[in-house]
Scaffold this active site. Structure first.
Site, PDB file in Angstrom:
ATOM      1  N   ASP A  53     127.735 -95.931  27.972  1.00  0.00           N
ATOM      2  CA  ASP A  53     128.764 -95.111  28.620  1.00  0.00           C
ATOM      3  C   ASP A  53     128.139 -93.859  29.211  1.00  0.00           C
ATOM      4  OD1 ASP A  53     130.963 -93.552  29.322  1.00  0.00           O
ATOM      5  OD2 ASP A  53     132.151 -94.221  27.617  1.00  0.00           O
ATOM      6  N   ARG A  54     128.266 -93.710  30.521  1.00  0.00           N
ATOM      7  CA  ARG A  54     127.691 -92.560  31.208  1.00  0.00           C
ATOM      8  C   ARG A  54     128.312 -91.243  30.775  1.00  0.00           C
ATOM      9  NH1 ARG A  54     128.608 -97.177  31.834  1.00  0.00           N
ATOM     10  NH2 ARG A  54     130.443 -96.810  33.105  1.00  0.00           N
ATOM     11  N   CYS A  84     128.855 -96.480  41.065  1.00  0.00           N
ATOM     12  CA  CYS A  84     129.279 -95.650  39.937  1.00  0.00           C
ATOM     13  C   CYS A  84     128.837 -94.229  40.230  1.00  0.00           C
ATOM     14  CB  CYS A  84     128.652 -96.131  38.626  1.00  0.00           C
ATOM     15  SG  CYS A  84     129.011 -95.047  37.217  1.00  0.00           S
ATOM     16  N   ASN A  85     129.778 -93.311  40.320  1.00  0.00           N
ATOM     17  CA  ASN A  85     129.458 -91.931  40.676  1.00  0.00           C
ATOM     18  C   ASN A  85     128.603 -91.243  39.621  1.00  0.00           C
ATOM     19  OD1 ASN A  85     131.347 -91.008  43.202  1.00  0.00           O
ATOM     20  ND2 ASN A  85     132.376 -92.556  41.975  1.00  0.00           N
ATOM     21  N   THR A  86     129.060 -91.259  38.383  1.00  0.00           N
ATOM     22  CA  THR A  86     128.383 -90.531  37.319  1.00  0.00           C
ATOM     23  C   THR A  86     126.951 -91.008  37.113  1.00  0.00           C
ATOM     24  OG1 THR A  86     130.515 -90.239  36.214  1.00  0.00           O
ATOM     25  CG2 THR A  86     128.559 -89.810  34.903  1.00  0.00           C
ATOM     26  N   ALA A  87     126.700 -92.296  37.272  1.00  0.00           N
ATOM     27  CA  ALA A  87     125.363 -92.857  37.066  1.00  0.00           C
ATOM     28  C   ALA A  87     124.351 -92.353  38.086  1.00  0.00           C
ATOM     29  CB  ALA A  87     125.424 -94.379  37.097  1.00  0.00           C
ATOM     30  N   LYS A 163     140.025 -98.826  33.136  1.00  0.00           N
ATOM     31  CA  LYS A 163     138.875 -99.656  32.771  1.00  0.00           C
ATOM     32  C   LYS A 163     139.307-100.793  31.842  1.00  0.00           C
ATOM     33  CE  LYS A 163     135.115 -96.234  33.172  1.00  0.00           C
ATOM     34  NZ  LYS A 163     134.185 -97.068  33.968  1.00  0.00           N
ATOM     35  N   CYS A 194     135.460 -91.209  40.783  1.00  0.00           N
ATOM     36  CA  CYS A 194     135.194 -92.324  39.872  1.00  0.00           C
ATOM     37  C   CYS A 194     135.614 -93.581  40.615  1.00  0.00           C
ATOM     38  CB  CYS A 194     135.970 -92.199  38.557  1.00  0.00           C
ATOM     39  SG  CYS A 194     135.144 -91.187  37.312  1.00  0.00           S
TER      40      CYS A 194
END
Length: 236
Positions: A53-54, A84-87, A163, A194
């Protein structure tokens, strides 16, 4: 480009989350001009929902993504994309590990926000994504509007519900409410920070322009793979 084709082979680091990745792949398909199967882009996708989980501090996400990127290159990928934005906090590591260029989705979205003429951009995203967007927007002279802490926690609850497969009326109502709060707070353009956000929030749901980074990423991937735009440099 590969010898068998006149287009680049795209490698996708996916599964974060699975539904968002499938939505991204559908966009790739929709934006590719094709009259027959062979006109489409070859896509090698690692849909890996087992990636840590990022949003959990101390997770081993970067190393897992680096391994995925290296495997994609080994399978024949020549260009990488990651819906995936956060990644994207691990973008440099991914490129160093694979030696392949990664199209920067955060950069595409920040550029679109700037081109809208807005001075302040609202971002609906997890904490890690908000940090990235704040930096990218500031580099373009834009301020960022985010939800207050209590509403950010509520947003994350909604995000995890999506999700989990909840795309129903309540999830849509909640996301529209978060978007409205950002506009009320001064946002002149909104970024779906997201990749699950566009699954329940549509442009007509908000009073300002809604930027979908995954949509921009899909369009850019098609353009680069087909040779309409130049291949980004590794690390650029």
């Amino acid at each position: 480009m590969s010898e068998e084709s006149d287009s680049l082979t795209l490698g996708v680091l996916g599964g974060m989350g699975p539904a968002a990745t499938l939505d991204f792949l559908a966009k790739i398909l929709a934006y590719t001009p094709a009259e027959k199967d062979q006109d489409h882009i070859r896509v090698i996708a690692d849909i890996n929902p087992k990636a840590p989980d990022r949003n959990v501090p101390g997770s081993n996400t970067g190393h897992v993504l680096a391994e995925m990127a290296g495997a994609l290159r080994g399978a024949g990928a020549e260009l990488l994309a990651m819906p995936c934005n956060t990644a994207h906090a691990h973008a440099d590591l991914i490129q160093r590990a694979s030696g392949l260029p990664l199209i920067d989705m955060i950069d595409l979205a920040a550029e679109a926000a700037a081109e809208s003429g807005a001075i302040r951009a609202g971002v609906l995203g997890a904490k890690g994504a908000l940090k990235l967007y704040r930096e990218y927007l500031a580099a373009r002279g834009l301020g960022m509007v985010a939800l207050p802490p209590d509403r950010q926690e509520a947003f994350m609850e909604t995000l995890y519900a999506i999700k989990g497969g909840d795309l129903g009326p309540e999830a849509k109502r909640q996301m529209k409410a978060y978007a409205a709060e950002l506009v009320k707070g001064g946002a002149e353009v909104l970024i779906a920070g997201c990749t699950e956000v566009p699954l329940v929030l549509e442009p007509q749901d908000v009073k300002v322009e809604l930027v979908d980074p995954a949509d921009l990423l899909a369009r850019r991937c098609v353009a680069v793979c087909l040779g309409y735009e130049t291949i980004p440099q590794v690390g650029a």
